[in-house]
Design a protein around this motif. Structure first.
Motif, PDB file in Angstrom:
ATOM      1  N   PHE A   1      57.315  32.482  -9.412  1.00  0.00           N
ATOM      2  CA  PHE A   1      55.883  33.037  -9.062  1.00  0.00           C
ATOM      3  C   PHE A   1      55.380  32.271  -8.260  1.00  0.00           C
ATOM      4  N   LYS A   2      54.917  32.499  -7.782  1.00  0.00           N
ATOM      5  CA  LYS A   2      53.791  31.035  -7.517  1.00  0.00           C
ATOM      6  C   LYS A   2      51.898  31.801  -7.342  1.00  0.00           C
ATOM      7  N   THR A   3      51.703  32.673  -7.706  1.00  0.00           N
ATOM      8  CA  THR A   3      50.395  33.452  -8.336  1.00  0.00           C
ATOM      9  C   THR A   3      50.607  34.261  -9.681  1.00  0.00           C
ATOM     10  N   VAL A   4      50.156  34.321 -10.183  1.00  0.00           N
ATOM     11  CA  VAL A   4      50.147  35.644 -11.020  1.00  0.00           C
ATOM     12  C   VAL A   4      48.424  36.472 -10.849  1.00  0.00           C
ATOM     13  N   PRO A   5      48.505  37.471 -11.553  1.00  0.00           N
ATOM     14  CA  PRO A   5      47.362  38.675 -11.450  1.00  0.00           C
ATOM     15  C   PRO A   5      46.824  38.221 -12.713  1.00  0.00           C
ATOM     16  N   MET A   6      45.938  38.037 -13.466  1.00  0.00           N
ATOM     17  CA  MET A   6      44.832  38.450 -15.004  1.00  0.00           C
ATOM     18  C   MET A   6      46.144  39.749 -15.862  1.00  0.00           C
ATOM     19  N   ILE A   7      45.850  41.330 -14.848  1.00  0.00           N
ATOM     20  CA  ILE A   7      46.567  42.317 -15.409  1.00  0.00           C
ATOM     21  C   ILE A   7      47.364  42.320 -14.485  1.00  0.00           C
ATOM     22  N   LEU A   8      48.802  43.396 -14.920  1.00  0.00           N
ATOM     23  CA  LEU A   8      49.426  42.698 -14.710  1.00  0.00           C
ATOM     24  C   LEU A   8      49.718  44.740 -14.234  1.00  0.00           C
ATOM     25  N   GLN A   9      50.098  44.768 -12.754  1.00  0.00           N
ATOM     26  CA  GLN A   9      50.025  46.300 -13.044  1.00  0.00           C
ATOM     27  C   GLN A   9      51.058  47.039 -12.271  1.00  0.00           C
TER      28      GLN A   9
ATOM     29  N   ALA B   1      43.565  29.535 -19.741  1.00  0.00           N
ATOM     30  CA  ALA B   1      42.256  29.073 -19.059  1.00  0.00           C
ATOM     31  C   ALA B   1      41.766  28.409 -20.339  1.00  0.00           C
ATOM     32  N   LYS B   2      42.861  27.855 -21.203  1.00  0.00           N
ATOM     33  CA  LYS B   2      42.444  26.770 -22.524  1.00  0.00           C
ATOM     34  C   LYS B   2      42.974  25.300 -22.014  1.00  0.00           C
ATOM     35  N   LEU B   3      43.774  25.645 -21.146  1.00  0.00           N
ATOM     36  CA  LEU B   3      44.314  24.220 -20.258  1.00  0.00           C
ATOM     37  C   LEU B   3      43.278  23.421 -19.236  1.00  0.00           C
ATOM     38  N   ILE B   4      43.048  24.437 -17.962  1.00  0.00           N
ATOM     39  CA  ILE B   4      42.105  24.355 -17.809  1.00  0.00           C
ATOM     40  C   ILE B   4      40.563  24.084 -17.958  1.00  0.00           C
TER      41      ILE B   4
ATOM     42  N   LYS C   1      43.719  20.201 -18.342  1.00  0.00           N
ATOM     43  CA  LYS C   1      45.078  19.733 -18.357  1.00  0.00           C
ATOM     44  C   LYS C   1      45.029  20.693 -17.167  1.00  0.00           C
ATOM     45  N   ASN C   2      45.362  20.178 -16.289  1.00  0.00           N
ATOM     46  CA  ASN C   2      45.602  20.688 -14.720  1.00  0.00           C
ATOM     47  C   ASN C   2      45.721  19.841 -13.831  1.00  0.00           C
TER      48      ASN C   2
ATOM     49  N   SER D   1      44.883  26.375  -9.360  1.00  0.00           N
ATOM     50  CA  SER D   1      43.992  27.919  -9.875  1.00  0.00           C
ATOM     51  C   SER D   1      44.420  28.569 -10.832  1.00  0.00           C
ATOM     52  N   HIS D   2      44.021  29.852 -11.251  1.00  0.00           N
ATOM     53  CA  HIS D   2      44.786  29.971 -12.779  1.00  0.00           C
ATOM     54  C   HIS D   2      45.188  30.288 -12.478  1.00  0.00           C
ATOM     55  N   GLU D   3      45.557  30.864 -11.159  1.00  0.00           N
ATOM     56  CA  GLU D   3      46.867  31.936 -11.307  1.00  0.00           C
ATOM     57  C   GLU D   3      47.870  31.569 -10.489  1.00  0.00           C
ATOM     58  N   ALA D   4      47.517  30.130 -10.485  1.00  0.00           N
ATOM     59  CA  ALA D   4      48.960  29.111  -9.999  1.00  0.00           C
ATOM     60  C   ALA D   4      49.684  28.875 -11.381  1.00  0.00           C
ATOM     61  N   VAL D   5      48.414  27.850 -11.541  1.00  0.00           N
ATOM     62  CA  VAL D   5      48.784  27.255 -13.278  1.00  0.00           C
ATOM     63  C   VAL D   5      49.650  28.744 -14.376  1.00  0.00           C
TER      64      VAL D   5
END
Length: 258
Positions: free
Chosen positions: A59-67, A207-210, A214-215, A220-224
């Protein structure tokens, strides 16, 4: 009281369930052999199916909710839910420092050796801080995950196999894979335990890491979240969310344990 050990020795002295079946059943990315009772039928078949089921880790990015099922290990998860063995248990594992791995080890031992349910399947529904154990050491190092894991875990020791005898001739040896040293993720995987990962836990960890700075890549959130997903331990099955997956397993006959 006199105990007749002759039948017990005959049942347990088979050595590890290796070569042929184990080689086919093992996930191609995992070394070693499966330690499954020779009398088991459904569990080795499940291991074969899981070994063939794809795990997407590019994966390069993933969304918040997997649909869309392409974002989780849909085929592997369906194999677990459809398991045909009559004895199966799902563990709601939430605390890294909790006894979850040891409890699963004890449950497997009693189900197989005491009750003779050789096809018993234990599944770890992993989320909360326990989910940190499903990430490889590279992620622990890069994102300083030890700072979230508590003082007991400077590295991901739960993902490190411990040297131990690993065949049925050592079933009463407390230093074997059947004893406390066998309460690690790789050791339990070799015994047929399936570890389910949680996308929601990964998203919330991100979210906690960012938020804590610690990024290192300033991604982006999606990339991490995608990178963390790509670094799940070998053999782990990614779900869109553990809390939602547990009732799917219960509906299929899995007994809930926490």
């Amino acid at each position: 009281m006199t105990i007749n050990n002759s039948r017990r020795i005959a049942l347990l002295g088979f050595g590890s369930f290796a070569v042929g079946t184990a080689a086919l059943a093992a996930d191609p990315s995992r070394a070693g052999t499966l330690i499954i009772s020779p009398g088991a039928r459904e569990l080795p078949e499940l291991m074969r199916r899981l070994g063939r089921a794809p795990r997407r880790r590019d994966f390069k990015t993933v969304p918040m909710i997997l649909q869309n099922p392409e974002f989780w290990d849909d085929e592997a998860l369906k194999e677990v839910i459809a398991y045909r063995g009559t004895r199966k248990q799902v563990w709601d594992a939430t605390k890294l420092e909790g006894p979850w791995l040891n409890l699963m080890r004890n449950s497997i031992n009693a189900q197989i050796f005491s009750f003779r349910h050789e096809d018993f399947l234990a599944v770890s529904a992993t989320h909360g801080t326990a989910h940190l154990a499903l990430l490889d050491q590279a992620m622990w190092d890069k994102y300083e995950i030890a700072t979230l894991a508590g003082t007991k875990f400077k590295t991901n020791t739960l993902a490190m196999p411990k040297p131990a005898p690993a065949d049925f001739a050592h079933v009463e040896n407390p230093k074997s894979v059947f004893g406390p040293d066998g309460a690690t993720i790789p050791a339990l995987q070799e015994r047929g335990v399936v570890f389910l990962a949680c996308h929601n836990a990964i998203w919330e960890l991100t979210a906690k890491l960012i938020a804590s700075g610690k990024n290192p890549d300033h991604a982006s959130h999606e990339a991490v979240a995608a990178e963390l997903t790509n670094h799940l331990l070998d053999g782990v099955v990614l779900t869109p969310g553990i809390v939602a997956t547990i009732p799917e397993l219960q509906q299929a006959g899995f007994h809930y344990a926490a």
